[in-house]
Scaffold this motif. Sequence first.
Motif, PDB file in Angstrom:
ATOM      1  N   SER A 362      30.342  30.974  18.133  1.00  0.00           N
ATOM      2  CA  SER A 362      31.733  32.741  18.220  1.00  0.00           C
ATOM      3  C   SER A 362      32.281  33.094  18.938  1.00  0.00           C
ATOM      4  O   SER A 362      32.351  32.222  20.035  1.00  0.00           O
ATOM      5  CB  SER A 362      30.195  33.514  18.024  1.00  0.00           C
ATOM      6  OG  SER A 362      29.441  33.718  16.810  1.00  0.00           O
ATOM      7  N   PRO A 363      33.482  34.506  18.727  1.00  0.00           N
ATOM      8  CA  PRO A 363      34.128  34.156  19.920  1.00  0.00           C
ATOM      9  C   PRO A 363      33.402  34.289  21.056  1.00  0.00           C
ATOM     10  O   PRO A 363      32.534  35.723  21.904  1.00  0.00           O
ATOM     11  CB  PRO A 363      34.529  35.840  18.976  1.00  0.00           C
ATOM     12  CG  PRO A 363      34.938  35.263  17.797  1.00  0.00           C
ATOM     13  CD  PRO A 363      33.516  34.496  17.700  1.00  0.00           C
ATOM     14  N   GLU A 364      33.954  33.557  22.042  1.00  0.00           N
ATOM     15  CA  GLU A 364      33.753  34.784  23.422  1.00  0.00           C
ATOM     16  C   GLU A 364      34.207  35.535  24.468  1.00  0.00           C
ATOM     17  O   GLU A 364      35.605  35.088  24.093  1.00  0.00           O
ATOM     18  CB  GLU A 364      33.583  33.457  24.911  1.00  0.00           C
ATOM     19  CG  GLU A 364      32.666  31.829  24.259  1.00  0.00           C
ATOM     20  CD  GLU A 364      32.868  30.978  24.656  1.00  0.00           C
ATOM     21  OE1 GLU A 364      32.906  30.723  25.918  1.00  0.00           O
ATOM     22  OE2 GLU A 364      32.792  29.773  24.395  1.00  0.00           O
ATOM     23  N   LEU A 365      33.950  36.817  23.886  1.00  0.00           N
ATOM     24  CA  LEU A 365      34.802  37.719  24.395  1.00  0.00           C
ATOM     25  C   LEU A 365      35.226  37.648  26.042  1.00  0.00           C
ATOM     26  O   LEU A 365      34.137  37.238  26.981  1.00  0.00           O
ATOM     27  CB  LEU A 365      34.837  39.461  24.414  1.00  0.00           C
ATOM     28  CG  LEU A 365      34.968  39.973  22.326  1.00  0.00           C
ATOM     29  CD1 LEU A 365      34.227  39.980  22.591  1.00  0.00           C
ATOM     30  CD2 LEU A 365      35.845  38.993  21.948  1.00  0.00           C
ATOM     31  N   PHE A 366      36.279  38.042  27.035  1.00  0.00           N
ATOM     32  CA  PHE A 366      36.719  38.218  27.839  1.00  0.00           C
ATOM     33  C   PHE A 366      37.412  39.020  28.841  1.00  0.00           C
ATOM     34  O   PHE A 366      38.675  39.152  27.703  1.00  0.00           O
ATOM     35  CB  PHE A 366      36.577  36.204  29.292  1.00  0.00           C
ATOM     36  CG  PHE A 366      37.820  35.944  28.397  1.00  0.00           C
ATOM     37  CD1 PHE A 366      38.867  35.508  29.191  1.00  0.00           C
ATOM     38  CD2 PHE A 366      38.513  35.061  27.244  1.00  0.00           C
ATOM     39  CE1 PHE A 366      40.401  34.984  29.033  1.00  0.00           C
ATOM     40  CE2 PHE A 366      38.745  34.363  26.798  1.00  0.00           C
ATOM     41  CZ  PHE A 366      40.143  33.944  27.382  1.00  0.00           C
ATOM     42  N   ALA A 367      37.750  39.096  29.977  1.00  0.00           N
ATOM     43  CA  ALA A 367      38.884  39.851  30.293  1.00  0.00           C
ATOM     44  C   ALA A 367      39.868  39.840  30.395  1.00  0.00           C
ATOM     45  O   ALA A 367      40.412  38.738  30.514  1.00  0.00           O
ATOM     46  CB  ALA A 367      38.638  40.396  31.420  1.00  0.00           C
ATOM     47  N   ALA A 368      41.623  40.609  30.159  1.00  0.00           N
ATOM     48  CA  ALA A 368      42.842  39.917  30.595  1.00  0.00           C
ATOM     49  C   ALA A 368      43.413  40.445  30.716  1.00  0.00           C
ATOM     50  O   ALA A 368      44.249  39.684  31.678  1.00  0.00           O
ATOM     51  CB  ALA A 368      43.104  40.702  29.083  1.00  0.00           C
ATOM     52  N   THR A 369      42.478  40.798  32.295  1.00  0.00           N
ATOM     53  CA  THR A 369      43.213  41.571  33.466  1.00  0.00           C
ATOM     54  C   THR A 369      42.248  42.075  33.950  1.00  0.00           C
ATOM     55  O   THR A 369      41.069  42.360  34.025  1.00  0.00           O
ATOM     56  CB  THR A 369      44.058  42.771  32.851  1.00  0.00           C
ATOM     57  OG1 THR A 369      44.053  43.126  33.961  1.00  0.00           O
ATOM     58  CG2 THR A 369      43.352  43.785  32.003  1.00  0.00           C
ATOM     59  N   HIS A 370      42.310  42.383  35.452  1.00  0.00           N
ATOM     60  CA  HIS A 370      41.721  42.672  36.367  1.00  0.00           C
ATOM     61  C   HIS A 370      41.538  44.366  36.356  1.00  0.00           C
ATOM     62  O   HIS A 370      40.567  45.250  36.362  1.00  0.00           O
ATOM     63  CB  HIS A 370      42.746  42.139  37.878  1.00  0.00           C
ATOM     64  CG  HIS A 370      42.135  41.286  38.269  1.00  0.00           C
ATOM     65  ND1 HIS A 370      40.708  40.552  38.231  1.00  0.00           N
ATOM     66  CD2 HIS A 370      43.263  40.380  38.369  1.00  0.00           C
ATOM     67  CE1 HIS A 370      41.146  39.435  38.917  1.00  0.00           C
ATOM     68  NE2 HIS A 370      42.007  39.297  39.116  1.00  0.00           N
ATOM     69  N   HIS A 371      42.473  45.011  36.076  1.00  0.00           N
ATOM     70  CA  HIS A 371      42.738  45.748  35.679  1.00  0.00           C
ATOM     71  C   HIS A 371      41.708  46.907  34.759  1.00  0.00           C
ATOM     72  O   HIS A 371      41.232  46.591  33.858  1.00  0.00           O
ATOM     73  CB  HIS A 371      43.624  46.697  34.902  1.00  0.00           C
ATOM     74  CG  HIS A 371      44.025  48.479  34.545  1.00  0.00           C
ATOM     75  ND1 HIS A 371      43.353  49.717  33.805  1.00  0.00           N
ATOM     76  CD2 HIS A 371      44.924  49.332  36.339  1.00  0.00           C
ATOM     77  CE1 HIS A 371      44.029  50.793  34.208  1.00  0.00           C
ATOM     78  NE2 HIS A 371      44.945  50.713  35.694  1.00  0.00           N
ATOM     79  N   LEU A 372      40.566  48.270  35.499  1.00  0.00           N
ATOM     80  CA  LEU A 372      38.987  48.596  34.385  1.00  0.00           C
ATOM     81  C   LEU A 372      39.218  48.550  33.004  1.00  0.00           C
ATOM     82  O   LEU A 372      38.685  48.693  31.881  1.00  0.00           O
ATOM     83  CB  LEU A 372      38.587  49.521  35.286  1.00  0.00           C
ATOM     84  CG  LEU A 372      37.768  48.813  36.558  1.00  0.00           C
ATOM     85  CD1 LEU A 372      37.647  49.466  37.250  1.00  0.00           C
ATOM     86  CD2 LEU A 372      37.297  47.782  36.788  1.00  0.00           C
ATOM     87  N   GLN A 373      40.556  49.919  32.885  1.00  0.00           N
ATOM     88  CA  GLN A 373      41.114  50.049  31.748  1.00  0.00           C
ATOM     89  C   GLN A 373      41.662  48.657  30.732  1.00  0.00           C
ATOM     90  O   GLN A 373      42.284  49.134  29.383  1.00  0.00           O
ATOM     91  CB  GLN A 373      41.358  51.080  31.187  1.00  0.00           C
ATOM     92  CG  GLN A 373      40.898  52.562  32.119  1.00  0.00           C
ATOM     93  CD  GLN A 373      41.640  53.318  31.393  1.00  0.00           C
ATOM     94  OE1 GLN A 373      42.922  53.633  31.914  1.00  0.00           O
ATOM     95  NE2 GLN A 373      41.187  54.614  32.539  1.00  0.00           N
ATOM     96  N   GLY A 374      41.595  47.500  31.135  1.00  0.00           N
ATOM     97  CA  GLY A 374      42.821  46.278  30.478  1.00  0.00           C
ATOM     98  C   GLY A 374      43.655  46.776  29.686  1.00  0.00           C
ATOM     99  O   GLY A 374      44.882  47.775  30.705  1.00  0.00           O
TER     100      GLY A 374
END
Length: 418
Positions: A362-374
């Motif tokens: 299954s896909p492992e989702l993770f943040a692209a950036t430190h910015h809280l709104q992505g």
Amino acid sequence: MKLLHALPFLCLLSLLACRSGDHLVEEDAPPSTVMNVQFSSPREQSLPVGSAQLIRSDWDNDGDIELLVPVPQRSEGSGTIDDGRIQAFELHPSSTDWLKSDASSWEPNEPKWIQDFVVADFDQDNQNDLMVTQSNSVYLQLLKGPDWLDDNNTLIVGLTPISLQAGDWNNDGRKDIAVANRGTDSISIRLNNGDDNFTTAATLDTADSPQQLMQGDWNRDNVTDLASISVGENLLQLWKGKGDGTFEKTSELNTPSFPQQLEVADFDCDGRQDLAVSSRSAEVLRIWYGDGSGNFGNQFDLPAGRGPSSFGVADFNEDGVLDFVISNRFVVAFASVTTLTGDMALVLSTGSPNRGTAAYKSPELFAATHHLQGDTPGDVIIEDVDGNGRLDLMVALPQQAKVALFDGKEFDGRLTCP
């Protein structure tokens, strides 16, 4: 009405130079803020412009591979204006300031909406040249290296050229050009005469609004073939090369709605080329496996997170099957304000010899950036940037005008099949 008519609004909404065919997918949940344990927290570096595209090439023949960031349009006030620059950057992965501007960046004499370009030695002088699209026109422009002077060396093709491929279509040793024209639903094949001129070899009719053109060798005859995705009719069309500069359409495959990116690779490492297309609205990668004779079957849809658009492939866990890193883009509401955002997905193979969803986790989702709104992550580049033997990621963050470097912590990996 073609999607072309809606693009200026979509680009304005997202505040980035969006790619043609971008489709907005509304979601309720915010993007992932979890950092992936297999990669270090992203080191974000500001760019002078916001672009979703990243390209790696030694375009100035200096022996070093640069990071190229093309700038089709840029924000100005409440709107966007044409730009056309190609910004080049040197990588210094051991430094905090790991991305430094390169003097070889190129800027046109007049602003233009350039959506694609290729780097190749078209005149065989051992200097790389540039071929760029001039969107909202019927022109390609050839810029000869090493200075890439804006000398109006133009090729007439179809309306709104959007996706370029350079290759030797007639096996004469010279680089030719193929370009998908969104406005005229066609592919123009231009053969290199060797005197800075290109002649028309063929014009291929495509489905409505072609978005991306790719090349490969579907039947392993050492002759280049072509593939095109069209967002207007959700089709992947295949053409067999004849080796004389002409092509014959062999098949059409249905894609999920609003196809975004087409990738050609040997995903199951069986020695035969396969195809994959991302779909933001269907939230899948659709994969077709090639049989080595020009046919593609065993189609399946791989869950890929919300709004998959750009993606890269490599064998991270070295199990003999290629894995995926995917940029997701979608719309959410923050404090009652609707905005574009997104995150990343890592889809690892299980090592299973069986094709289909059973071969992937299954896909492992993770943040692209430190910015809280992505952000709306764009192109993904996978390589061992710092030379420590582990695969790293570089990801475009267009809304913040940044690029993120994810240092690999776990995967030695391979960029291609063993």
